[in-house]
Scaffold this motif. Structure first.
Motif, mmCIF file in Angstrom:
data_model
loop_
_atom_site.group_PDB
_atom_site.id
_atom_site.type_symbol
_atom_site.label_atom_id
_atom_site.label_comp_id
_atom_site.label_asym_id
_atom_site.label_seq_id
_atom_site.Cartn_x
_atom_site.Cartn_y
_atom_site.Cartn_z
ATOM 1 N N TRP A 304 23.256 50.386 59.233
ATOM 2 C CA TRP A 304 21.901 49.997 59.621
ATOM 3 C C TRP A 304 21.793 50.109 61.131
ATOM 4 O O TRP A 304 22.789 50.127 61.839
ATOM 5 C CB TRP A 304 21.610 48.564 59.175
ATOM 6 C CG TRP A 304 22.433 47.508 59.863
ATOM 7 C CD1 TRP A 304 22.049 46.713 60.918
ATOM 8 C CD2 TRP A 304 23.796 47.136 59.578
ATOM 9 N NE1 TRP A 304 23.072 45.880 61.301
ATOM 10 C CE2 TRP A 304 24.153 46.108 60.491
ATOM 11 C CE3 TRP A 304 24.741 47.558 58.641
ATOM 12 C CZ2 TRP A 304 25.416 45.512 60.500
ATOM 13 C CZ3 TRP A 304 25.999 46.959 58.646
ATOM 14 C CH2 TRP A 304 26.326 45.955 59.559
ATOM 15 N N ASP A 305 20.578 50.210 61.638
ATOM 16 C CA ASP A 305 20.399 50.313 63.084
ATOM 17 C C ASP A 305 19.363 49.330 63.623
ATOM 18 O O ASP A 305 19.098 49.322 64.818
ATOM 19 C CB ASP A 305 20.055 51.748 63.511
ATOM 20 C CG ASP A 305 18.880 52.342 62.764
ATOM 21 O OD1 ASP A 305 18.335 51.671 61.868
ATOM 22 O OD2 ASP A 305 18.500 53.493 63.068
ATOM 23 N N ILE A 306 18.783 48.496 62.745
ATOM 24 C CA ILE A 306 17.875 47.434 63.173
ATOM 25 C C ILE A 306 18.312 46.159 62.468
ATOM 26 O O ILE A 306 18.088 45.990 61.269
ATOM 27 C CB ILE A 306 16.403 47.765 62.849
ATOM 28 C CG1 ILE A 306 15.979 49.052 63.571
ATOM 29 C CG2 ILE A 306 15.500 46.600 63.241
ATOM 30 C CD1 ILE A 306 14.555 49.502 63.251
ATOM 31 N N GLN A 321 10.155 39.155 65.093
ATOM 32 C CA GLN A 321 9.733 39.715 66.379
ATOM 33 C C GLN A 321 10.809 40.632 66.953
ATOM 34 O O GLN A 321 10.496 41.661 67.569
ATOM 35 C CB GLN A 321 9.407 38.584 67.349
ATOM 36 C CG GLN A 321 8.148 37.812 66.968
ATOM 37 C CD GLN A 321 7.885 36.646 67.889
ATOM 38 O OE1 GLN A 321 8.820 36.019 68.406
ATOM 39 N NE2 GLN A 321 6.630 36.325 68.112
ATOM 40 N N ARG A 322 12.050 40.267 66.769
ATOM 41 C CA ARG A 322 13.146 41.145 67.184
ATOM 42 C C ARG A 322 13.061 42.472 66.430
ATOM 43 O O ARG A 322 13.158 43.550 67.028
ATOM 44 C CB ARG A 322 14.494 40.478 66.911
ATOM 45 C CG ARG A 322 15.705 41.408 67.092
ATOM 46 C CD ARG A 322 16.991 40.746 66.614
ATOM 47 N NE ARG A 322 18.063 41.713 66.463
ATOM 48 C CZ ARG A 322 18.965 42.018 67.414
ATOM 49 N NH1 ARG A 322 18.908 41.413 68.582
ATOM 50 N NH2 ARG A 322 19.919 42.901 67.190
ATOM 51 N N VAL A 323 12.862 42.399 65.112
ATOM 52 C CA VAL A 323 12.782 43.610 64.301
ATOM 53 C C VAL A 323 11.630 44.492 64.762
ATOM 54 O O VAL A 323 11.794 45.711 64.930
ATOM 55 C CB VAL A 323 12.629 43.254 62.809
ATOM 56 C CG1 VAL A 323 12.276 44.495 61.989
ATOM 57 C CG2 VAL A 323 13.920 42.635 62.277
ATOM 58 N N LEU A 324 10.459 43.908 64.984
ATOM 59 C CA LEU A 324 9.315 44.711 65.400
ATOM 60 C C LEU A 324 9.576 45.383 66.741
ATOM 61 O O LEU A 324 9.248 46.564 66.931
ATOM 62 C CB LEU A 324 8.063 43.833 65.476
ATOM 63 C CG LEU A 324 6.785 44.541 65.968
ATOM 64 C CD1 LEU A 324 6.502 45.797 65.151
ATOM 65 C CD2 LEU A 324 5.595 43.594 65.932
ATOM 66 N N THR A 325 10.181 44.666 67.681
ATOM 67 C CA THR A 325 10.482 45.260 68.986
ATOM 68 C C THR A 325 11.421 46.455 68.844
ATOM 69 O O THR A 325 11.219 47.496 69.487
ATOM 70 C CB THR A 325 11.099 44.204 69.915
ATOM 71 O OG1 THR A 325 10.214 43.081 70.016
ATOM 72 C CG2 THR A 325 11.345 44.773 71.306
ATOM 73 N N LEU A 326 12.421 46.342 67.971
ATOM 74 C CA LEU A 326 13.352 47.454 67.763
ATOM 75 C C LEU A 326 12.706 48.582 66.965
ATOM 76 O O LEU A 326 13.063 49.754 67.147
ATOM 77 C CB LEU A 326 14.610 46.944 67.071
ATOM 78 C CG LEU A 326 15.427 45.938 67.889
ATOM 79 C CD1 LEU A 326 16.656 45.473 67.107
ATOM 80 C CD2 LEU A 326 15.837 46.525 69.237
ATOM 81 N N MET A 327 11.760 48.269 66.095
ATOM 82 C CA MET A 327 11.006 49.318 65.405
ATOM 83 C C MET A 327 10.188 50.127 66.406
ATOM 84 O O MET A 327 10.102 51.365 66.305
ATOM 85 C CB MET A 327 10.090 48.705 64.344
ATOM 86 C CG MET A 327 10.828 48.114 63.154
ATOM 87 S SD MET A 327 9.755 47.116 62.065
ATOM 88 C CE MET A 327 8.687 48.397 61.358
ATOM 89 N N LEU A 328 9.586 49.451 67.367
ATOM 90 C CA LEU A 328 8.831 50.146 68.409
ATOM 91 C C LEU A 328 9.755 50.995 69.276
ATOM 92 O O LEU A 328 9.384 52.097 69.706
ATOM 93 C CB LEU A 328 8.101 49.126 69.278
ATOM 94 C CG LEU A 328 6.964 48.365 68.601
ATOM 95 C CD1 LEU A 328 6.570 47.146 69.425
ATOM 96 C CD2 LEU A 328 5.755 49.274 68.377
ATOM 97 N N LEU A 329 10.953 50.494 69.530
ATOM 98 C CA LEU A 329 11.900 51.224 70.369
ATOM 99 C C LEU A 329 12.421 52.479 69.693
ATOM 100 O O LEU A 329 12.393 53.569 70.265
ATOM 101 C CB LEU A 329 13.063 50.297 70.735
ATOM 102 C CG LEU A 329 14.233 50.917 71.497
ATOM 103 C CD1 LEU A 329 13.794 51.436 72.853
ATOM 104 C CD2 LEU A 329 15.367 49.905 71.657
ATOM 105 N N TRP A 330 12.914 52.333 68.469
ATOM 106 C CA TRP A 330 13.590 53.452 67.806
ATOM 107 C C TRP A 330 12.667 54.262 66.902
ATOM 108 O O TRP A 330 13.015 55.387 66.517
ATOM 109 C CB TRP A 330 14.789 52.944 67.011
ATOM 110 C CG TRP A 330 15.821 52.239 67.835
ATOM 111 C CD1 TRP A 330 16.302 50.975 67.673
ATOM 112 C CD2 TRP A 330 16.521 52.767 68.982
ATOM 113 N NE1 TRP A 330 17.246 50.684 68.627
ATOM 114 C CE2 TRP A 330 17.396 51.773 69.447
ATOM 115 C CE3 TRP A 330 16.475 54.001 69.663
ATOM 116 C CZ2 TRP A 330 18.229 51.958 70.558
ATOM 117 C CZ3 TRP A 330 17.303 54.181 70.762
ATOM 118 C CH2 TRP A 330 18.158 53.179 71.196
ATOM 119 N N ARG A 331 11.536 53.674 66.483
ATOM 120 C CA ARG A 331 10.483 54.367 65.727
ATOM 121 C C ARG A 331 10.874 54.782 64.309
ATOM 122 O O ARG A 331 10.080 55.365 63.593
ATOM 123 C CB ARG A 331 9.955 55.590 66.500
ATOM 124 C CG ARG A 331 9.271 55.227 67.801
ATOM 125 C CD ARG A 331 8.692 56.459 68.468
ATOM 126 N NE ARG A 331 7.666 57.114 67.666
ATOM 127 C CZ ARG A 331 6.359 56.807 67.726
ATOM 128 N NH1 ARG A 331 5.926 55.843 68.528
ATOM 129 N NH2 ARG A 331 5.489 57.472 66.978
#
Length: 371
Positions: A304-306, A321-331
């Motif tokens: 996994w990467d998130i 919120q952590r997950v959403l921030t990493l979703m925005l980062l890695w897309r």
């Protein structure tokens, strides 16, 4: 002598991991816009990419001694650290290219970036001119990404002495990098719980939302669950992979092969329609010489990467919120929650509500599991 050496190696490995886990999140209310359209998802994505690129650039200025001190380790594997940094830059470049496509709709954080070199230059000087609208986000974002990068570099520095999800051992292993832009896969670990527990509630919630994910189950917990009653309904409409017979590292465990055989046989017998041939190693730890056995069992490692980090002190909302921030980062990527814990469902509820209009997609578990 061999026993003594093995014990010493184990103690050294434990010593390398002695520092406590750094559970880190980012308060999304510090970002002044809702991510409620594909274009606004891209705006936030461009900002997170540049913010993370800034701290990644800063980390490259550290020499080996300074990096060792910063990560709280006695020594670091610089070769792996450099490889992980290079892969991160490549992902940032790919992500920024995708995020630039909506610049005609909203030009925030759209800079003349036409190459990896341009991205590195822009990231190195980022935050100097973001404007007052985003000024309250800049420093908290920098702090989050600094701590998140340390989290990843620490795993890289210990690799392969201590394996983890930060790096593959071979091209046969799966992670989130093979997904398309804006596509994410939900995965859950540590279950199943006893009947009526959080695993049941989460699986039912996913069915109501017409979503699916991969539940990586522990053989002993599935055995206990089936001894208490039928399990077929539990994961209806979902996919089930294996996490081994017990939640313990499969890197040093002499019985790791039997762990996989037993848990695989249990799932195939009880949940043949939901089974997918994927193994999620606890803690991301697995053996570098295990590929032949995995192939003989028709299994592939699924990393996994998130990471939601919902198994620590973060609240459900902070985890989301952590997950959403990493979703925005890695897309794109594979998200890991713990269905064995009650925080996973409210975290997922918050995440779905916050991304409902963002233009992202959820990868089908069956398509991913048998690809």
């Amino acid at each position: 002598m061999r026993i003594a050496f093995a014990m010493l190696a184990g103690l050294l490995s434990l010593g390398a991991q002695a520092a406590p886990a750094d559970f880190v999140s980012f308060d999304r209310t510090l970002w002044p816009e809702q991510v409620d359209s594909p274009a606004l998802f891209d705006v936030a994505s461009r900002a997170e990419i540049l913010s993370f690129g800034r701290v990644l650039h800063e980390s490259e200025m550290l020499d080996e001694h300074a990096l060792t001190q910063r990560l709280g380790l006695r020594q670091v594997n610089l070769a792996v650290v450099r490889a992980v940094r290079a892969r991160m830059w490549q992902r940032l470049w790919s992500s920024y290219q995708q995020a630039q496509r909506s610049c005609e709709q909203d030009a925030s954080f759209c800079y003349p970036v036409e190459s990896m070199a341009d991205l590195r230059t822009q990231a190195a000087t980022f935050a100097a001119d973001v404007g007052t609208f985003y000024s309250g986000w800049v420093e908290p974002s920098h702090q989050f990404h600094s701590r998140y990068l340390d989290e990843q570099l620490r795993k890289a520095a210990l690799f392969p002495q201590t394996t983890s999800e930060v790096e593959k051992l071979s091209s046969h292993e799966r992670s989130g990098e093979e997904l398309n832009d804006r596509m994410f896969l939900l995965t859950f670990v540590g279950g199943p719980t006893p009947a009526g527990g959080s695993s049941d509630a989460l699986a039912e919630f996913l069915r109501r939302q017409k979503l699916d994910g991969i539940f990586f189950v522990l053989g002993n917990r599935l055995q206990q669950r089936r001894d208490a009653g039928p399990v077929a309904r539990l994961y209806a409409g979902q996919c089930v992979g294996i996490q081994g017979w017990e939640y313990r590292s499969h890197a040093q465990w002499q019985g790791w092969e039997d762990s996989l055989r037993r848990s695989q046989a249990r799932v195939q017998a009880d949940l043949p329609e939901q089974y997918v041939p994927l193994f999620r190693p606890p803690y991301g730890q697995r053996r570098s010489d295990g590929e032949g056995f995995m192939a003989s069992q028709h299994l592939r490692v699924s990393l996994w990467d998130i990471d939601a980090q919902d198994d620590g002190p973060l609240t459900a909302e902070a985890s989301a919120q952590r997950v959403l921030t990493l979703m925005l980062l890695w897309r794109k990527g594979v998200i890991q929650f713990h269905d064995s814990l009650p925080k996973a469902q409210p975290a997922l509820e918050w995440l779905l509500q916050s991304t409902a209009q963002s233009g992202i997609g959820w990868e089908g578990c069956r398509e991913y599991g048998v690809r």
